[in-house]
Design a protein around this motif. Sequence first.
Motif, short mmCIF file in Angstrom:
data_model
loop_
_atom_site.label_atom_id
_atom_site.label_comp_id
_atom_site.label_asym_id
_atom_site.label_seq_id
_atom_site.Cartn_x
_atom_site.Cartn_y
_atom_site.Cartn_z
N MET A 67 -7.20 81.04 -0.92
CA MET A 67 -7.47 80.79 0.50
C MET A 67 -8.55 81.75 0.98
SD MET A 67 -6.66 79.03 3.28
CE MET A 67 -5.01 78.38 2.99
N THR A 68 -9.56 81.24 1.68
CA THR A 68 -10.65 82.06 2.19
C THR A 68 -10.17 82.90 3.37
OG1 THR A 68 -12.19 80.33 1.53
CG2 THR A 68 -13.01 81.99 3.05
N GLY A 69 -10.52 84.21 3.39
CA GLY A 69 -10.16 85.09 4.49
C GLY A 69 -10.86 84.71 5.78
N ASP A 70 -10.35 85.24 6.92
CA ASP A 70 -10.91 84.89 8.22
C ASP A 70 -12.37 85.31 8.34
OD1 ASP A 70 -8.52 83.80 8.94
OD2 ASP A 70 -7.81 85.56 10.06
N ASP A 71 -12.73 86.51 7.85
CA ASP A 71 -14.12 86.97 7.94
C ASP A 71 -15.04 86.08 7.11
OD1 ASP A 71 -13.33 88.99 9.60
OD2 ASP A 71 -13.33 90.56 8.06
N VAL B 187 -15.34 73.67 19.86
CA VAL B 187 -15.47 72.22 19.77
C VAL B 187 -14.49 71.66 18.73
CG1 VAL B 187 -17.02 70.32 19.14
CG2 VAL B 187 -17.87 72.22 20.52
N CYS B 188 -14.35 72.37 17.63
CA CYS B 188 -13.42 71.96 16.59
C CYS B 188 -12.00 71.88 17.14
CB CYS B 188 -13.47 72.93 15.41
SG CYS B 188 -14.99 72.87 14.45
N GLN B 189 -11.62 72.90 17.91
CA GLN B 189 -10.27 72.94 18.48
C GLN B 189 -10.05 71.74 19.39
OE1 GLN B 189 -8.47 76.18 18.24
NE2 GLN B 189 -6.63 75.35 19.16
N GLU B 190 -11.08 71.40 20.16
CA GLU B 190 -10.95 70.33 21.14
C GLU B 190 -10.91 68.95 20.48
OE1 GLU B 190 -13.57 68.48 24.84
OE2 GLU B 190 -14.01 70.48 24.06
N MET B 191 -11.68 68.76 19.40
CA MET B 191 -11.82 67.43 18.80
C MET B 191 -11.04 67.26 17.50
SD MET B 191 -15.83 66.53 19.48
CE MET B 191 -15.46 64.81 19.15
N GLY B 192 -10.25 68.25 17.13
CA GLY B 192 -9.47 68.13 15.90
C GLY B 192 -10.31 68.21 14.65
N ILE B 193 -11.40 68.97 14.71
CA ILE B 193 -12.27 69.17 13.54
C ILE B 193 -11.83 70.45 12.83
CG2 ILE B 193 -14.65 69.56 12.79
CD1 ILE B 193 -15.52 68.09 15.38
N ARG B 194 -11.84 70.44 11.51
CA ARG B 194 -11.44 71.62 10.75
C ARG B 194 -12.54 72.01 9.77
NH1 ARG B 194 -8.87 67.11 9.08
NH2 ARG B 194 -8.67 66.63 6.85
N LEU B 195 -12.56 73.29 9.44
CA LEU B 195 -13.53 73.82 8.48
C LEU B 195 -12.81 74.06 7.16
CD1 LEU B 195 -16.49 74.92 8.22
CD2 LEU B 195 -15.49 77.19 8.60
N VAL B 196 -13.37 73.49 6.09
CA VAL B 196 -12.80 73.67 4.76
C VAL B 196 -13.81 74.42 3.91
CG1 VAL B 196 -11.96 72.51 2.68
CG2 VAL B 196 -11.38 71.60 4.93
N CYS B 197 -13.36 75.50 3.27
CA CYS B 197 -14.24 76.37 2.49
C CYS B 197 -13.83 76.37 1.02
CB CYS B 197 -14.16 77.81 3.03
SG CYS B 197 -14.61 77.97 4.77
N PRO B 198 -14.75 76.76 0.13
CA PRO B 198 -14.39 76.91 -1.28
C PRO B 198 -13.19 77.84 -1.42
CG PRO B 198 -16.76 77.06 -1.03
CD PRO B 198 -16.20 77.04 0.37
N GLY B 199 -12.23 77.41 -2.23
CA GLY B 199 -11.00 78.18 -2.41
C GLY B 199 -9.86 77.69 -1.57
N ASP B 200 -10.13 76.89 -0.52
CA ASP B 200 -9.06 76.32 0.30
C ASP B 200 -8.35 75.22 -0.50
OD1 ASP B 200 -9.73 77.97 2.35
OD2 ASP B 200 -10.63 76.42 3.63
N PRO B 201 -7.07 74.96 -0.18
CA PRO B 201 -6.35 73.89 -0.89
C PRO B 201 -7.01 72.52 -0.75
CG PRO B 201 -4.81 75.29 0.31
CD PRO B 201 -6.18 75.72 0.72
N GLY C 144 -10.65 63.92 10.90
CA GLY C 144 -9.80 62.82 10.45
C GLY C 144 -8.55 63.36 9.79
N PRO C 145 -7.51 62.53 9.65
CA PRO C 145 -6.21 63.02 9.18
C PRO C 145 -6.07 63.14 7.67
CG PRO C 145 -6.06 60.69 9.71
CD PRO C 145 -7.46 61.12 10.08
N ALA C 146 -6.97 62.55 6.90
CA ALA C 146 -6.78 62.48 5.45
C ALA C 146 -7.08 63.82 4.78
CB ALA C 146 -7.68 61.40 4.85
N ASP C 147 -6.43 64.04 3.63
CA ASP C 147 -6.67 65.23 2.82
C ASP C 147 -7.83 64.95 1.86
OD1 ASP C 147 -6.26 66.85 0.20
OD2 ASP C 147 -5.02 67.92 1.65
N LEU C 148 -8.92 65.67 2.02
CA LEU C 148 -10.14 65.38 1.25
C LEU C 148 -9.93 65.53 -0.24
CD1 LEU C 148 -13.15 64.69 1.21
CD2 LEU C 148 -13.63 67.13 1.49
#
Length: 383
Positions: free
Chosen positions: A1-5, A77-91, A112-116
């Motif tokens: 899992m990628t750290g917050d920084d 904007v992500c919080q408002e529209m349900g957008i998420r950031l996925v980084c290398p190392g994330d599930p 979107g709701p699907a798991d990439l």
Amino acid sequence: MTGDDERAARAALCGIAEPGDTFLNQIIDHVGASAALEAIRTGRLPADLTATEGEIRRLEHWRIRLRANAPEEDMAVCQEMGIRLVCPGDPEWPTTLDDLQAARPYALWLRGPADLRHHCLRSVAMVGSRAASGYGLRVAAEMASELSERDWTVVSGGALGIDAAAHRGALAADGMTVAVFANGVDVPYPGGNDGLFAEMARRALLISESPPGTPPHRLRFLVRNRVIAALSRGTVIVEAEQRSGALNTAAWARKLGRSLMVVPGQVDSRSSAGCLRLLREDPDSTLVTCSDEVIEMVGRIGADLAQRPSAPVLPRDRLDRLTRGVLEAFPARGAAGPAQLAAKAGMDLPTVNGKLGLLSAGGFIERTPEGWRLTRAAKSRDY
């Protein structure tokens, strides 16, 4: 899992650099995203890294853009529209993207709701011409629908024409589809597909390397093609003109060692010229005409084989050898008696007389005053 920084740094890098920059990825791989961002902010590279004059200019360009970058606004904007950031190392990060190596995305913005990652385990890219023909639109929609019914995810670019037909075909079958944008996932481009994108945001997945609010950029359409190819086990080109962007996706599929499949088109169709050239000149391309053939290329070896098309079974195919021999002894025109048929078939008369009754009952022959003759149906190729 990628750290917050690291996550915050990757979000910022997405906003200041063009996607998949090999120099920036080199810095990230060497010192991490946070240190890479600090190097851009200060204009000082890590001591053991060297850069060309062009790379130094890009570093300065990123430093200037960093001053105007506001990743915290992107995250709001992500919080408002349900957008998420996925980084290398994330599930949810698809490890197939790592095949891009120095051209790997810094991160992906998902809506979107699907798991990439889960849905890319069984995925096929389908791309083609924006100015598609009715034939191309029908083939793309039907093939995507059939793939979805077999639990395959359809990946495309969200463009007009073939891309949109593929997305709609998958949704029509209640299947999964992924659109890879060259702009922010909150920017419905092209506008003609805004209804499609709204439905995909509700049921499927929109993804981009660019932060929310990013407008479309011509060069990024080509750059994003590498992501379409990398996410999928194989790429299907349905229609493509000689200079179609779909051919760029085909080149990435070939470079990444993915299956490259091409749907044939009319020889005099401008929208099929690129497909026909691939089939003629590219030894790595495979002609496909249906979803079964696509799955045979990208599925499990030896387990997902397409059924070979077979000729229709005709009534005469069900006849035994001797009965068929009597039938074949009949003249194409006119009638013949049992003795004539026996001589031509090389059989004894009792056998021929027995077979004549069977052939008459089956509708193959009929009696006339002059003898037996073929019925009109029996003269047809379909009988």
